[in-house]
Enzyme design. Structure first.
Site, mmCIF file in Angstrom:
data_model
loop_
_atom_site.group_PDB
_atom_site.id
_atom_site.type_symbol
_atom_site.label_atom_id
_atom_site.label_comp_id
_atom_site.label_asym_id
_atom_site.label_seq_id
_atom_site.Cartn_x
_atom_site.Cartn_y
_atom_site.Cartn_z
ATOM 1 N N GLU A 47 28.860 58.165 48.442
ATOM 2 C CA GLU A 47 29.192 57.700 49.788
ATOM 3 C C GLU A 47 27.904 57.402 50.559
ATOM 4 O O GLU A 47 26.901 58.110 50.426
ATOM 5 C CB GLU A 47 29.987 58.799 50.499
ATOM 6 C CG GLU A 47 30.420 58.469 51.918
ATOM 7 C CD GLU A 47 31.167 59.625 52.577
ATOM 8 O OE1 GLU A 47 31.916 59.364 53.536
ATOM 9 O OE2 GLU A 47 30.994 60.788 52.138
ATOM 10 N N LYS A 132 35.859 53.019 55.562
ATOM 11 C CA LYS A 132 36.543 54.310 55.687
ATOM 12 C C LYS A 132 37.491 54.295 56.886
ATOM 13 O O LYS A 132 37.093 53.976 58.008
ATOM 14 C CB LYS A 132 35.504 55.430 55.828
ATOM 15 C CG LYS A 132 36.055 56.835 55.692
ATOM 16 C CD LYS A 132 34.907 57.837 55.673
ATOM 17 C CE LYS A 132 35.385 59.251 55.404
ATOM 18 N NZ LYS A 132 34.258 60.206 55.320
ATOM 19 N N CYS A 166 35.176 59.896 50.288
ATOM 20 C CA CYS A 166 35.145 61.301 50.659
ATOM 21 C C CYS A 166 36.518 61.822 51.084
ATOM 22 O O CYS A 166 37.445 61.842 50.285
ATOM 23 C CB CYS A 166 34.098 61.505 51.750
ATOM 24 S SG CYS A 166 33.489 63.210 51.882
#
Length: 339
Positions: A47, A132, A166
């Protein structure tokens, strides 16, 4: 689907050159070449690998950490842009599919940064840009949420590939959407999180989440996590000895490759830098689906149904205004000054 590729996947556990995008993409390009030299056709990076994670959001109050936002903004990248071009060239030169996290600058505002995962094809084409959806906890001080238009499974030479960043890998609906689009290869990107609460074992949490998605979806999941460096500790902890000690906490990172039975294909790597390699045979996904296919026979879509809004969000929408009854299209008069 008649083609079930067999290939080598590589999960990269490494640290960026902190807050230095040029040096970090150079490091990433070298890792891509190294992994390809070992036969890898898919290389997954952590990430926001380019060029690092804002740990100060966890170790400082928002006022104290605010000046570091500018450092991160200047260390972020444009997509497309010259730093991405370096990664694309490495993928094309090696014929590998590359998944890598970056800090992406919003083109319309200096206050917009996205936690973005790029998917680059073996010909060097940028085939995916996932932002994200929900920054986790302290991350909300830095990143702008993405939208549903980027939750997409891409048809690649190594199979139908989806990505999440994540904590998104705990989002059941996001994961279900990828499965319902036919995902058979999942890339999960993480950062080492020694700043989590004391009773939180990040390595174990990564393993649980990765195994769960692999088992539920009957697919292969490649998980890549970053590591902690002295440079990161220096920026985030400063002179705070207790924070520096906490940032060196073990079991903060895990990378590996998990199969459709939920088990690791090979031994995962914990905390240390390195690359985990494993052979993937997508035909292994077929038989387990006969027992539990949550996107097919083992569900009731008359009872449960997911709505996925794929409309991109934008800060400004131009809507044409219809002319009034006595109005027509405006055209400039030739005698009117146009300068």
């Amino acid at each position: 689907m008649d083609d079930f590729p067999c290939f080598t996947a590589a999960a990269v556990q490494a640290a960026p050159v902190y807050l230095d995008p040029a040096a970090t993409v150079a490091k990433a390009a070298a890792i891509i070449h190294e992994a390809a030299g070992r036969g890898a056709e898919l290389v997954v990076f952590p990430e926001v690998f380019v060029a690092g994670y804002p740990y100060w959001n966890w170790t400082m109050n928002p006022v104290a950490g605010s000046p570091l936002y500018e450092r991160l903004y200047r260390a972020s990248v444009d997509v497309p842009g010259p730093h991405v071009d370096v990664l694309r060239a490495a993928a094309a030169a090696t014929g590998t599919t590359v998944v890598i996290g970056v800090n992406e600058r919003g083109r319309h505002s200096l206050g917009v940064l996205y936690n973005t995962v790029l998917t680059i094809g073996p010909d060097g084409s940028l085939i995916g840009r996932h932002r994200k959806l929900v920054p986790t906890w302290a991350e909300k001080l830095t990143w702008t949420p993405g939208d549903g238009s980027t939750v997409v499974v891409h048809r690649t030479p190594i199979g139908p590939l989806g990505v999440l960043a994540c904590g998104e890998n705990t989002n059941t609906l996001a994961r279900f959407s990828l499965l319902a689009q036919g995902e058979l290869v999942h890339a999960a990107t993480y950062i080492a999180l020694p700043v989590a609460p004391a009773d939180y074992d990040m390595a174990q949490a990564i393993a649980i989440r990765t195994a769960a998605h692999a088992f539920e979806g009957k697919l292969f999941s490649i998980v890549a996590c970053s590591t902690i460096t002295d440079e990161m500790i220096e920026v985030a902890a400063g002179d705070d000895v207790a924070t520096a000690r906490r940032m060196r906490r073990p079991n903060s990172a895990l990378s590996g490759i998990f199969g459709p039975d939920g088990n690791p294909v090979t031994e995962p790597l914990v905390d240390d830098e390195g690359i985990v390699y494993a052979e993937i045979d997508l035909a292994r996904c077929i038989q387990p689906k006969q027992m539990h296919d949550i996107i097919g026979h083992y569900n009731r879509f008359d009872v449960f149904r997911l709505h996925h809004n794929t409309t991109p969000t934008a800060p400004l929408v131009h809507e044409p205004v219809a002319p009034g009854p006595l109005q027509g299209p405006w055209t400039p008069d030739e005698s009117e000054p146009t300068g």
